[in-house]
Design an enzyme around this catalytic site. Sequence first.
Site, short mmCIF file in Angstrom:
data_model
loop_
_atom_site.label_atom_id
_atom_site.label_comp_id
_atom_site.label_asym_id
_atom_site.label_seq_id
_atom_site.Cartn_x
_atom_site.Cartn_y
_atom_site.Cartn_z
N ARG A 27 -15.41 -31.00 8.20
CA ARG A 27 -15.13 -29.55 8.17
C ARG A 27 -15.19 -29.00 9.59
O ARG A 27 -14.35 -28.22 10.01
CB ARG A 27 -16.14 -28.82 7.26
CG ARG A 27 -15.98 -29.16 5.78
CD ARG A 27 -16.75 -28.20 4.88
NE ARG A 27 -18.19 -28.38 4.90
CZ ARG A 27 -18.88 -29.24 4.14
NH1 ARG A 27 -18.23 -29.99 3.27
NH2 ARG A 27 -20.20 -29.31 4.21
N LYS A 49 -17.03 -9.85 7.72
CA LYS A 49 -16.04 -9.65 6.65
C LYS A 49 -16.71 -9.60 5.27
O LYS A 49 -17.67 -10.34 5.02
CB LYS A 49 -15.02 -10.79 6.66
CG LYS A 49 -13.98 -10.65 5.55
CD LYS A 49 -13.10 -11.88 5.43
CE LYS A 49 -13.31 -12.54 4.10
NZ LYS A 49 -12.37 -13.63 3.83
N LYS A 79 -8.45 -4.78 6.05
CA LYS A 79 -7.73 -6.03 5.76
C LYS A 79 -7.16 -5.96 4.34
O LYS A 79 -7.80 -6.37 3.38
CB LYS A 79 -8.68 -7.22 5.92
CG LYS A 79 -8.08 -8.56 5.52
CD LYS A 79 -8.88 -9.73 6.06
CE LYS A 79 -8.37 -11.05 5.52
NZ LYS A 79 -8.84 -12.22 6.21
P1 13P Z 1 -5.60 -15.85 3.13
O1 13P Z 1 -4.80 -15.39 4.34
O2 13P Z 1 -5.46 -17.33 2.85
O3 13P Z 1 -5.35 -14.98 1.93
O4 13P Z 1 -7.13 -15.71 3.52
C1 13P Z 1 -7.55 -14.55 4.11
C2 13P Z 1 -8.93 -14.24 3.71
O5 13P Z 1 -9.77 -14.07 4.56
C3 13P Z 1 -9.25 -14.08 2.30
O6 13P Z 1 -10.50 -13.51 2.15
#
Ligand code: 13P
Length: 335
Positions: A44, A133, A216
Amino acid sequence: MSELNNIALEIISNGKGILAADESTGTMTKRLEDVNVPSTPENRLLFRETLFTSQGMSQCIGGVILYDETIKQNAKNKKIPELISNMNSHPGIKVDTGAKVLAGSSEEKITEGLDGLRERLKEYYKLGAKFTKWRGVYSISKEYPSKLSIHSNAHALARYSSLVQECNMVPIVEPELLMDGNHSAKDCYNKTSEVIKKCFDELILHKVDLKGIILKPNMILAGTKSQDKISNEEVAKLTLDCLKNSVPNEVPGIAFLSGGQSEIQATENLNLINKLNKTNFIMTYSYGRALQQSALKFWSKNIQDIEGTQKVFNHRAKMNTLAAQGKWSKEIENK
Ligand code: 13P
């Protein structure tokens, strides 16, 4: 300019975007097993380190979202956050603990992780994180997302954001309406608008400084099983219209998730959004799958081929950075 606004702008300005490399160990294991690579902590790290030390990283990626395991790992005798900072990018961290069944609505989810969050944030800040996030997840159908899910996830996103700013980091606020289902793009537009507006009501109630966040969201798309096929141009127009009407002007920028779009689709849609963007918001990417898919596939064939893997990643990062400036084209993509 406030310090948080400054960090947010450094992450997303000049075509830079975010690499979402914060797959939980469970999700990363699935991604690795899909390409027949054993999911060990070493593997990973090797894949992620390969991306973090690439040229595309310093040129295109303003921030990397990490998972708890990665932020505590070392590579080349450096802590991962330090390695990322040295590449001219900001380290970030996913701080929610995942979406669980929402009591009172057995088919919907609520994101957990508020208990003990203040203490965890302090630890991540000490480790070098500059932003965080939290993802709220909503499904779309005739009755979903329900008022309960819209309300409870907005509340959690706001409490999270407020704690994160208290700890001097920039919260990424991610309300994701999923692509799964047979809903039309218009349904996605209406439900996304409702969800985002409610998120901002709560953020304001919790006294979050909107200049110090990054939103986002998902793009406005028809469901994967929908008969309603719309053009990329319509996707861009609906997405811009939805955000113009639901996001307060103070917000510095919007970094889209890719949400299961193909790499090219995610780049093409972002490019059109930027070509048509008449708002003051920066519109960029915060992609997971749409930045990593090809690189992961290439790497899985020979996990020691660092240079080859970086070449694949550099191209994708560069294409998305062009798209974040409305400068991408099919010709450049295939050159
Ligand atoms: P994806 O761009 O693969 O949707 O992932 C973004 C992400 O951070 C989802 O929480």
